[in-house]
Design a protein around this motif. Structure first.
Motif, PDB file in Angstrom:
ATOM      1  N   SER A  82       0.899  -1.155  -0.105  1.00 53.56           N
ATOM      2  CA  SER A  82       0.008  -0.060   0.188  1.00 53.56           C
ATOM      3  C   SER A  82       0.853   1.321   0.117  1.00 53.56           C
ATOM      4  O   SER A  82       1.965   1.335   0.522  1.00 53.56           O
ATOM      5  CB  SER A  82      -0.879  -0.046   1.198  1.00 53.56           C
ATOM      6  OG  SER A  82      -0.158   0.198   2.626  1.00 53.56           O
ATOM      7  N   SER A  83       0.268   2.379  -0.514  1.00 54.32           N
ATOM      8  CA  SER A  83       0.915   3.794  -0.616  1.00 54.32           C
ATOM      9  C   SER A  83       1.377   4.036   0.759  1.00 54.32           C
ATOM     10  O   SER A  83       2.134   4.878   1.112  1.00 54.32           O
ATOM     11  CB  SER A  83       0.130   4.607  -1.538  1.00 54.32           C
ATOM     12  OG  SER A  83      -1.056   4.653  -1.059  1.00 54.32           O
ATOM     13  N   GLU A  84       0.200   3.758   1.422  1.00 58.19           N
ATOM     14  CA  GLU A  84       0.137   4.104   3.129  1.00 58.19           C
ATOM     15  C   GLU A  84       1.841   3.668   3.673  1.00 58.19           C
ATOM     16  O   GLU A  84       2.340   4.399   4.511  1.00 58.19           O
ATOM     17  CB  GLU A  84      -0.782   3.754   4.020  1.00 58.19           C
ATOM     18  CG  GLU A  84      -2.089   4.561   3.702  1.00 58.19           C
ATOM     19  CD  GLU A  84      -2.922   3.988   2.368  1.00 58.19           C
ATOM     20  OE1 GLU A  84      -2.326   2.894   1.855  1.00 58.19           O
ATOM     21  OE2 GLU A  84      -3.699   4.615   1.872  1.00 58.19           O
ATOM     22  N   GLU A  85       1.985   2.398   3.383  1.00 60.52           N
ATOM     23  CA  GLU A  85       3.058   1.860   3.935  1.00 60.52           C
ATOM     24  C   GLU A  85       4.279   2.316   3.508  1.00 60.52           C
ATOM     25  O   GLU A  85       5.287   2.630   4.221  1.00 60.52           O
ATOM     26  CB  GLU A  85       3.189   0.111   3.482  1.00 60.52           C
ATOM     27  CG  GLU A  85       2.110  -0.625   4.069  1.00 60.52           C
ATOM     28  CD  GLU A  85       2.506  -2.102   3.742  1.00 60.52           C
ATOM     29  OE1 GLU A  85       3.181  -2.921   4.234  1.00 60.52           O
ATOM     30  OE2 GLU A  85       1.589  -2.590   2.706  1.00 60.52           O
ATOM     31  N   VAL A  87       4.793   5.589   2.355  1.00 57.32           N
ATOM     32  CA  VAL A  87       4.816   6.873   2.974  1.00 57.32           C
ATOM     33  C   VAL A  87       5.236   6.928   4.392  1.00 57.32           C
ATOM     34  O   VAL A  87       6.128   7.519   4.692  1.00 57.32           O
ATOM     35  CB  VAL A  87       3.266   7.606   3.053  1.00 57.32           C
ATOM     36  CG1 VAL A  87       3.449   8.881   3.731  1.00 57.32           C
ATOM     37  CG2 VAL A  87       2.993   8.160   1.615  1.00 57.32           C
ATOM     38  N   GLU A  88       4.797   5.838   5.132  1.00 57.72           N
ATOM     39  CA  GLU A  88       5.530   5.472   6.409  1.00 57.72           C
ATOM     40  C   GLU A  88       6.938   5.248   6.352  1.00 57.72           C
ATOM     41  O   GLU A  88       7.567   5.887   7.228  1.00 57.72           O
ATOM     42  CB  GLU A  88       4.474   4.320   6.983  1.00 57.72           C
ATOM     43  CG  GLU A  88       5.108   4.119   8.576  1.00 57.72           C
ATOM     44  CD  GLU A  88       4.531   3.101   9.159  1.00 57.72           C
ATOM     45  OE1 GLU A  88       4.576   2.562  10.326  1.00 57.72           O
ATOM     46  OE2 GLU A  88       3.785   2.072   8.218  1.00 57.72           O
TER      47      GLU A  88
END
Length: 229
Positions: A82-85, A87-88
């Motif tokens: 995921s893009s969230e991962e 970005v993290e």
């Protein structure tokens, strides 16, 4: 998928296992294998001219790292990280790489200065060349920074994020002009380190991470727009 033309020695099983693993992982990181693509043991073994056992072991290893997953009635497919991962990971890098830059500038010695002089000349020549392997030079410059920090534990942590860095960088490179700009940012970071300018090295590193994150997000948003059309 690219074909592997050279034949691998059957009597070197350990080498075959490692090479199968790194080959498949590189296809995923480079985007040649997309999220959702099926990885069929039989086909891969035929393409690589090896048995199915090292392929199976490579896939198991990739699954344990989250790069692929097993789906009922589909088999093994490439995972959608995921893009969230990502970005993290950028947010983590923003702290860790800045720390590495500060330590590198503070702990600069004559040997590291010589290495930086070589890398600065190499990067300047790279920017003026026509044939450019951005992936390799990007990894090389990161490794120089991590090693220059002279912190084994920090080097270990940052090296463990290399796969995510490579994947997100390749996505960000889809943003027009980002490849060249990223290399110029690396060059300025190297020059600041060479001068032992702690604050400038830290600032430039932070800006580089933020610019890379923005390029990645822009690439993801553009991809989502295409999918909705």
């Amino acid at each position: 998928m690219k074909l592997l033309h050279e034949k691998w020695a059957i009597d070197d099983l350990l080498s075959i296992r490692e090479r199968a693993y790194f080959y498949l992982k590189s296809l995923i990181l480079n985007g040649e294998l997309k999220p959702g693509d099926r990885l069929i043991e039989r086909e891969l073994a035929t393409k690589l001219n090896i048995s199915r056992t090292p392929i199976r072991e490579a896939l198991f290893r990739l699954e344990s790292q989250g790069f692929v997953k097993t789906v009922p009635r589909k088999g093994v497919i490439v995972s959608n990280i995921s893009s969230e991962e990502v970005v993290e990971v950028f947010n983590i890098l923003s702290s860790l790489e800045v720390l590495a830059a500060k330590l590198a500038a503070e702990r600069m010695d004559e040997n590291t200065q010589k290495i930086l002089d070589e890398k600065i000349a190499e990067l300047e020549a790279f920017l003026n060349s026509e044939q450019k392997d951005y992936e390799k030079i990007h990894i090389d410059m990161n490794m120089v920074l991590y090693k220059a920090s002279k912190s084994p534990k920090l080097f270990e942590i940052l090296s463990g994020l290399t796969d995510y860095i490579q994947m997100s960088a390749n996505m960000g490179y889809e943003t027009p002009g980002r490849k060249e700009q990223a290399m110029k940012e690396h060059l300025e970071i190297m020059k600041a380190l060479r001068k032992r300018d702690v604050e400038m090295a830290a600032l430039l590193t932070k800006l580089h991470i933020e610019n890379s994150k923005r390029a990645y997000i822009a690439s993801i948003e553009k991809l989502k727009e295409k999918e909705t059309k």
